[in-house]
Enzyme design. Structure first.
Site, mmCIF file in Angstrom:
data_model
loop_
_atom_site.group_PDB
_atom_site.id
_atom_site.type_symbol
_atom_site.label_atom_id
_atom_site.label_comp_id
_atom_site.label_asym_id
_atom_site.label_seq_id
_atom_site.Cartn_x
_atom_site.Cartn_y
_atom_site.Cartn_z
ATOM 1 N N SER A 83 -3.065 -49.860 -84.538
ATOM 2 C CA SER A 83 -3.556 -50.194 -85.875
ATOM 3 C C SER A 83 -2.531 -51.008 -86.675
ATOM 4 C CB SER A 83 -3.970 -48.894 -86.581
ATOM 5 O OG SER A 83 -4.784 -49.145 -87.692
ATOM 6 N N ASP A 212 -14.835 -47.540 -82.831
ATOM 7 C CA ASP A 212 -13.888 -47.607 -83.949
ATOM 8 C C ASP A 212 -14.660 -47.837 -85.250
ATOM 9 O OD1 ASP A 212 -11.924 -48.376 -85.835
ATOM 10 O OD2 ASP A 212 -10.619 -49.113 -84.243
ATOM 11 N N HIS A 240 -11.083 -44.552 -83.686
ATOM 12 C CA HIS A 240 -9.864 -45.285 -84.026
ATOM 13 C C HIS A 240 -8.599 -44.571 -83.557
ATOM 14 C CE1 HIS A 240 -7.716 -48.439 -86.123
ATOM 15 N NE2 HIS A 240 -6.990 -47.551 -86.781
#
Length: 262
Positions: A83, A212, A240
């Protein structure tokens, strides 16, 4: 395991998270005989820095850069960036390219070598409608001539956007341990792009997570088209947080990547 077959992994967490989120992956990779370092970025996990002290990308990435600087000239690691951790990881790759066998972008932004370091991340962040941040708290700090932003994910946001397919224990852990982090904006990261001979020379792999709720699959596809990596892998039923929702599948891919490129 023979030393020549033992790989080194360095794991970089997402915003508001810390080294703690990698506990399943670290356990599995170490059980396979490999060396694993999960880093707490500044103001994350047990790192004692306060978010107000972070004024630059180097400030945020300092713990990771210290790990990279401690490596011998012949040591190579597989760097895994999740991320928002993509931008600090790309900075490390830009400074220490010869120490990185491959960099794995795990359902993340992925900087290029033409635009500012935060370009892909900021574009993604700004594309999320404000109401979708739910109970997340976005703050401001810095100076009038260089305003900076901070973020703290709320419990509802974590449940619906990060951990919707993960075990409830991992969601509870996250609610207890998330911390205020800087948002990696252009003001924090600067406008000087990463170099072709540094970051641009490192082998990049991108892992898509099919479920996600933060970075839609279409946007992950745009990130890939913007700066094509050597390889693209998909974990179909991962949210995620694939290190929580699909740890064994993620580890299998990381071991294969290490075998191929390290």
């Amino acid at each position: 395991m023979e030393k020549k077959n033992r790989k080194q992994f360095v794991l970089v967490h997402a915003g508001c998270h810390g080294a703690w989120c990698w506990y399943k992956v670290k356990t599995h990779l170490e059980a396979s005989g490999h060396c694993v370092t999960a880093v707490d970025l500044a103001a994350s996990g047990i790192n004692t820095t306060r978010v107000e002290e972070i004024r630059t990308l180097k400030d945020y990435a300092k713990p990771l850069l210290e790990i990279m600087s401690s490596l011998g000239s012949d040591e190579k690691v597989v760097l895994v960036a999740h991320s928002m951790g993509a931008v600090p990881a790309a900075l490390a790759a830009d400074i220490y390219p010869s120490n990185i066998a491959a960099i794995v972008f795990l359902t993340s932004s992925m900087p290029d070598t033409k635009n500012p370091p935060a370009y892909a991340f900021q574009k993604m962040f700004e594309s999320i409608p404000q109401e979708e941040f739910l109970d997340t708290v976005i703050g401001s700090y810095g100076t009038p001539d260089c305003p900076l932003q901070s973020i703290l994910f709320g419990p509802k946001f974590l449940a619906e956007k990060f951990y919707q397919l993960s075990p409830v224990e991992d969601l509870v852990l996250a609610k207890m341990l998330v911390r205020v982090n800087p948002i990696v904006t252009n003001n924090l990261a600067g406008t000087r792009s990463f170099s072709e001979e540094g970051y641009g020379s490192v082998t990049r792999i991108y892992i898509i997570c099919g479920e996600d709720n933060i970075i839609p699959k279409e946007y992950q596809s745009w990130i890939i088209r913007n700066f094509p990596p050597k390889e693209v892998i998909e974990i179909k039923d991962a949210d995620h947080m694939p290190m929580c929702s699909k740890p064994q599948e993620l580890c299998a891919h990381l071991l294969e990547i290490a075998k191929k490129y390290a």
